[in-house]
Structure formats: structure tokens, C-alpha cells
Design a protein around this motif. Structure first.
Motif, PDB file in Angstrom:
ATOM      1  N   SER A 328       3.569   4.285   1.611  1.00 35.16           N
ATOM      2  CA  SER A 328       2.397   3.791   2.337  1.00 35.16           C
ATOM      3  C   SER A 328       1.611   2.787   1.502  1.00 35.16           C
ATOM      4  CB  SER A 328       1.474   4.957   2.710  1.00 35.16           C
ATOM      5  OG  SER A 328       2.068   5.735   3.711  1.00 35.16           O
ATOM      6  N   TYR A 329       1.465   3.076   0.229  1.00 36.55           N
ATOM      7  CA  TYR A 329       0.756   2.160  -0.674  1.00 36.55           C
ATOM      8  C   TYR A 329       1.409   0.780  -0.622  1.00 36.55           C
ATOM      9  CZ  TYR A 329      -1.442   0.306  -4.923  1.00 36.55           C
ATOM     10  OH  TYR A 329      -2.156  -0.476  -5.817  1.00 36.55           O
ATOM     11  N   GLN A 330       2.734   0.755  -0.689  1.00 37.67           N
ATOM     12  CA  GLN A 330       3.456  -0.523  -0.686  1.00 37.67           C
ATOM     13  C   GLN A 330       3.301  -1.268   0.635  1.00 37.67           C
ATOM     14  OE1 GLN A 330       4.918  -2.067  -3.277  1.00 37.67           O
ATOM     15  NE2 GLN A 330       4.096  -0.392  -4.500  1.00 37.67           N
ATOM     16  N   ILE A 331       3.324  -0.516   1.765  1.00 43.54           N
ATOM     17  CA  ILE A 331       3.177  -1.142   3.084  1.00 43.54           C
ATOM     18  C   ILE A 331       1.825  -1.850   3.191  1.00 43.54           C
ATOM     19  CG2 ILE A 331       2.809  -0.600   5.551  1.00 43.54           C
ATOM     20  CD1 ILE A 331       5.704  -0.505   5.063  1.00 43.54           C
ATOM     21  N   TYR A 332       0.763  -1.199   2.693  1.00 44.08           N
ATOM     22  CA  TYR A 332      -0.581  -1.787   2.785  1.00 44.08           C
ATOM     23  C   TYR A 332      -0.837  -2.827   1.700  1.00 44.08           C
ATOM     24  CZ  TYR A 332      -2.073   1.290   6.508  1.00 44.08           C
ATOM     25  OH  TYR A 332      -2.198   1.912   7.730  1.00 44.08           O
ATOM     26  N   ALA A 333      -0.134  -2.708   0.575  1.00 47.81           N
ATOM     27  CA  ALA A 333      -0.330  -3.681  -0.510  1.00 47.81           C
ATOM     28  C   ALA A 333       0.331  -5.022  -0.203  1.00 47.81           C
ATOM     29  CB  ALA A 333       0.216  -3.115  -1.821  1.00 47.81           C
ATOM     30  N   MET A 334       1.430  -5.002   0.565  1.00 46.61           N
ATOM     31  CA  MET A 334       2.194  -6.235   0.794  1.00 46.61           C
ATOM     32  C   MET A 334       1.360  -7.354   1.451  1.00 46.61           C
ATOM     33  SD  MET A 334       5.147  -7.235  -0.187  1.00 46.61           S
ATOM     34  CE  MET A 334       6.234  -5.848  -0.450  1.00 46.61           C
ATOM     35  N   PRO A 335       0.571  -7.064   2.531  1.00 43.50           N
ATOM     36  CA  PRO A 335      -0.274  -8.125   3.084  1.00 43.50           C
ATOM     37  C   PRO A 335      -1.348  -8.611   2.107  1.00 43.50           C
ATOM     38  CG  PRO A 335      -0.015  -6.353   4.680  1.00 43.50           C
ATOM     39  CD  PRO A 335       0.529  -5.854   3.377  1.00 43.50           C
ATOM     40  N   VAL A 336      -1.829  -7.717   1.223  1.00 48.30           N
ATOM     41  CA  VAL A 336      -2.819  -8.127   0.212  1.00 48.30           C
ATOM     42  C   VAL A 336      -2.154  -9.077  -0.783  1.00 48.30           C
ATOM     43  CG1 VAL A 336      -4.455  -7.344  -1.547  1.00 48.30           C
ATOM     44  CG2 VAL A 336      -4.039  -5.934   0.457  1.00 48.30           C
ATOM     45  N   PHE A 337      -0.937  -8.722  -1.217  1.00 49.76           N
ATOM     46  CA  PHE A 337      -0.194  -9.618  -2.106  1.00 49.76           C
ATOM     47  C   PHE A 337      -0.010 -10.983  -1.436  1.00 49.76           C
ATOM     48  CE2 PHE A 337       2.184  -5.643  -3.824  1.00 49.76           C
ATOM     49  CZ  PHE A 337       1.119  -5.353  -4.662  1.00 49.76           C
ATOM     50  N   ASP A 338       0.312 -10.950  -0.140  1.00 44.14           N
ATOM     51  CA  ASP A 338       0.531 -12.190   0.608  1.00 44.14           C
ATOM     52  C   ASP A 338      -0.734 -13.048   0.621  1.00 44.14           C
ATOM     53  OD1 ASP A 338       2.421 -13.619   2.726  1.00 44.14           O
ATOM     54  OD2 ASP A 338       0.412 -13.595   3.601  1.00 44.14           O
ATOM     55  N   MET A 339      -1.893 -12.411   0.863  1.00 47.41           N
ATOM     56  CA  MET A 339      -3.163 -13.152   0.889  1.00 47.41           C
ATOM     57  C   MET A 339      -3.479 -13.771  -0.466  1.00 47.41           C
ATOM     58  SD  MET A 339      -5.933 -10.977   3.092  1.00 47.41           S
ATOM     59  CE  MET A 339      -5.450 -10.079   4.560  1.00 47.41           C
ATOM     60  N   ILE A 340      -3.361 -12.953  -1.522  1.00 44.25           N
ATOM     61  CA  ILE A 340      -3.698 -13.446  -2.871  1.00 44.25           C
ATOM     62  C   ILE A 340      -2.747 -14.578  -3.267  1.00 44.25           C
ATOM     63  CG2 ILE A 340      -3.907 -12.837  -5.315  1.00 44.25           C
ATOM     64  CD1 ILE A 340      -4.473  -9.926  -4.395  1.00 44.25           C
TER      65      ILE A 340
END
Length: 451
Positions: A328-340
């Protein structure tokens, strides 16, 4: 072919929004960014990504939420939330490709189309970031607490270890996994997480049922004061909102599915969503209802803490939780990585390299770990984040976008459905952070930092 995202909507090359001779560079960046770099997902990827995103730490707090809501309001809120969020999720899936030849690969791109380029960013990005970063922080706490519970269950005579160290152990996994490049590369982790979520949910309600209704069980409200009861009720609404947070990554998940005019991505995506929501119902309703039935208002804010025996089963369930929140952490982190990474490459003109990705992702994981260690208030965090940002992005922002774009007939069925969702979502957004903040303040009174 409808596979290129609507880059002209958020192009940073000139004021007119044209790509201005930089098409190849834009394409190269899109091929590097985690959301748009791989578009070969199957419909079942959508199913287990959505299960992993949706069924998280929230399911374990549902019996506690029921104890603060009571039987009637609790069942009503659970069922209404399931129906409303399935409806708004359907809207998101439909809107992904409503403009022929374009795909809204990110939540903020859809927001920009609905509200205008700048306003859309200002409305969507802060809320989406609060949700995704908030979930990652809460999952750091959950992962650490579940590891601690596993250790204490398996080795009850061992020396007690601080929660801080367990959160650091949990974070160490993400310093490795966060370097997987895109959604499809984490599909194995996500599948394992989805299986674990169904497993530990089943253990939670089955072990509760096996334990039976406790002696002197009470179903009345816990708080002795009316004020305390009201605030607890508000906090429980946030817990329920937190349990339905998958909308924040649904467009990003759909972006990984191939699409042509003959076979748009919404077909396989919706099939996956329906399967996911059936699994969500199988996880949520039995855990919430059976857990509350057995323990009444004495249930802990994490149902597994209320279950002490059999030891091996509770230990196993806690390890299942750990595996699930890793995914779950990875699923939610991926869009944040994309934004940054989008800002770093498009705005600040960094080269899209592995070194950039390595630094960005490690710094983000370290940040969420630090905040989790500093404020590990599980129940209060759920309530606060749940209402503050989950309610808008999950319950009513899709409805506002739908009304703005499709303009359904006034007082028609679609118009009424959307406005009902908006009103209920607004109530949730206003009320639940109040309860959550109070819970954090109460927890903070007795909490020693980094203990």
C-alpha cells in the motif's frame, strides 16, 4: 491512438500551452516518469492495485469506529460510504478518456480540465498530496506497530523494543522498494499485498467470532460526557473516510492500461474496480460488524490488539498486515514520486537520471519515516487525515468535476445523485477532522516523544 497523456494541458514550454518543438523531449520525459512509462497492464492489475490501495490500515480500525458510531449510524455510514465511493470511482474511470485522443493520466490533469489550468492544480494537488503523504505516514506507523505486536506476541518474555526502531525496520524495506520505476514494476508487491489484506481481514473477523461475545459486553457509547461522545462520533467518520481512499490513485492506475479507440481503457479498468469492490465488501463488513459485536465498546483502535489468542494466528495476521502495508505504501508513494520528478525535470530542468530518482525517493521515504516516528497516534491520525483530505478527493470532488464537465440536466437523476454526494462529503470533511484533532491532542498529553 489515445495512449499519450494530455501534456498540452500542463506543458511548461510556453504560455500558449503548445509543445513548441519540444515534442521529443516531452515524449522522452513521459516515457521516464513512473505513471506514463509503462502501459501494458491487464484488467486484473487494476483489481489488485485497487484492493491494495483501498483495504489498508483503515479496515482494522472499523470495529473501533463502529463503537464510536453505534449500531444504526455505524451500519448506515459503512453502507453509504461503500455505495457513494463506488459511484464516484465509476465517474473517475469514465472521465479518464472523455476527450477523444487524450488520457487524463493524473488526478490533477483531470482537475485542470474541469476547473482551468491553474485553479485545477491549486484545488487537486494539495489535497492529493495530503492524502498520499498522509497515508504513507500512517502506514509507516501501522507497519511499525504490527512488527512490534508480532515481536511481542512471538517473544513475550523478550526485552521490549521501542516502537521507533520497528518503524525504522519497516522503513528500511521502502529504501529498497521505492526504486522500482513504475506501477507495473510493483505489481508483484501489490498482488501479495492484496492477498494479505483479504487474509488478515478474514483472520480478524474469524478469530473475533471464535473468541465469542465477551463477558459484560456493552454497545453504548464509551465516553461519559456528551461532548466526548460527539467528538468521538466525528473521529469515527474520519476513520470510515480513511478506509475508502483509493480514488487518489485510480487515474494513475488506469494510465497503465493500454487503450485504443476500439478498446478504451475504461472497460478493463471498471472490471477490475468491480472485483476490487467485492473484495473490499468481503473485508470491511465482516471485520466491522463481527469485531464490534464481540468486543462492544471495549474494542481497541486496531482490532488485532484486542485479539490475544491463539498466539500463532495473531502473530501471522500482524505479519500479513506488514506485507500489505508495504504494498500500500508503494501504491500511494508512486504518484508522489511522479509529481516530484515531474517538477524536478520539467520545471527545474534536471536531467531524468537514475541518480535524481535515487535521491528524490530516498529523501521522501526518510521524511515519512521521521514524521511517523515523531507522531505515531494511529487512531487520531486516521480521523484527522480521513476527513481533512480523503472526503473531498473520494466523496465529492469527482462529483463536482462531473457537474462542471458534463452539465447534467438540473433536478435530473444524475444532478441529484451528485449533489447528495457533495453535501454528505462536505459534512464529512467539516466534522471528522474536529474529532481527529481532539484525539491527537488527548493522545499527545500522555505521549513521550521518541519513546
Amino acid at each position: 491512438m489515445g495512449t499519450q497523456g494530455p501534456t498540452e494541458l500542463n506543458s511548461h514550454t510556453n504560455g500558449s500551452g503548445s509543445v513548441d518543438g519540444k515534442t521529443e523531449r516531452e515524449k522522452a520525459i513521459e516515457a521516464w516518469l513512473p505513471i506514463t512509462s509503462s502501459r501494458n497492464a491487464k484488467w486484473w492489475y487494476s483489481a489488485f492495485h485497487n484492493v491494495t490501495a483501498m483495504v489498508g490500515a483503515g479496515v482494522l480500525s472499523l470495529p473501533y469506529a463502529m463503537s464510536e458510531l453505534g449500531w444504526g449510524p455505524g451500519v448506515t455510514v459503512l453502507v453509504l460510504s461503500w455505495i457513494i465511493t463506488l459511484y464516484t470511482l465509476w465517474q473517475m474511470v469514465e472521465m479518464h478518456e472523455m476527450v477523444p485522443g487524450k488520457r487524463f493520466d493524473r488526478y490533477h490533469e483531470l482537475g485542470q480540465y474541469a476547473f482551468g489550468e491553474k485553479l485545477g492544480l491549486y484545488i487537486v494537488v494539495p489535497q492529493q498530496l495530503i492524502v498520499e503523504v498522509g497515508v504513507n505516514i500512517v502506514y509507516m506507523v501501522t507497519g511499525g506497530k504490527s512488527l512490534q505486536k508480532f515481536h511481542n506476541t512471538v517473544c513475550s518474555d523478550c526485552k521490549k523494543i521501542k516502537l521507533t526502531f520497528f518503524i525504522m525496520i519497516f522503513a528500511s524495506v521502502h529504501f529498497v522498494l521505492s526504486h522500482l520505476p513504475n506501477f507495473n514494476s510493483i505489481s508483484g508487491v501489490s498482488l501479495a499485498a492484496a492477498v494479505m489484506s483479504l487474509s488478515y481481514s478474514t483472520i480478524a473477523w474469524a478469530a473475533s467470532a471464535h473468541k465469542g461475545v465477551q463477558e459484560n459486553v456493552e454497545y453504548g457509547y464509551k465516553s461519559s460526557s456528551r461532548v466526548g461522545t460527539v467528538f468521538s462520533f466525528f473521529n469515527a467518520l474520519g476513520d470510515v473516510a480513511f478506509a475508502y481512499a483509493g480514488h487518489n490513485v485510480v487515474l494513475e492506475i488506469q494510465a497503465t492500461i493500454p487503450s485504443t479507440p476500439e478498446k478504451p481503457s475504461k472497460g478493463p479498468m471498471w472490471r477490475g474496480v468491480v472485483v476490487a469492490y467485492i473484495v473490499v465488501a468481503l473485508c470491511y463488513f465482516p471485520v466491522a460488524l463481527v469485531g464490534y459485536w464481540m468486543f462492544g465498546n471495549g474494542v481497541a483502535d486496531n482490532i488485532l490488539i484486542s485479539l490475544e489468542k491463539p498466539k500463532w494466528l495473531i502473530a501471522m495476521a500482524n505479519m500479513f498486515v506488514v506485507v500489505h502495508v508495504i504494498g500500500s505504501y508503494q501504491i500511494y508513494a508512486m504518484p508522489v514520486f511522479d509529481m516530484i520528478e515531474t517538477v524536478m525535470v520539467k520545471k527545474l530542468n534536471f536531467k531524468p537520471t537514475r541518480i535524481l530518482r535515487f535521491i528524490v525517493r530516498n529523501v521522501y521515504v526518510a521524511f515519512t519515516m521521521f514524521i511517523a516516528i515523531t507522531f505515531p497516534f494511529f487512531g487520531g491520525l486516521l480521523g484527522f487525515f480521513g476527513g481533512f483530505a480523503f472526503a473531498p478527493t473520494t466523496y465529492f470532488l469527482p462529483c463536482i468535476m462531473w457537474l462542471a464537465i458534463y452539465k447534467p440536466r438540473k433536478f435530473g437523476l444524475s444532478w441529484w445523485a451528485n449533489w447528495i454526494c457533495i453535501v454528505l462529503g462536505l459534512c464529512l470533511m467539516i466534522l471528522s477532522p474536529i474529532g481527529g484533532l481532539r484525539q491527537i491532542i488527548l493522545d499527545a498529553k500522555s505521549y513521550k516523544f521518541y519513546s
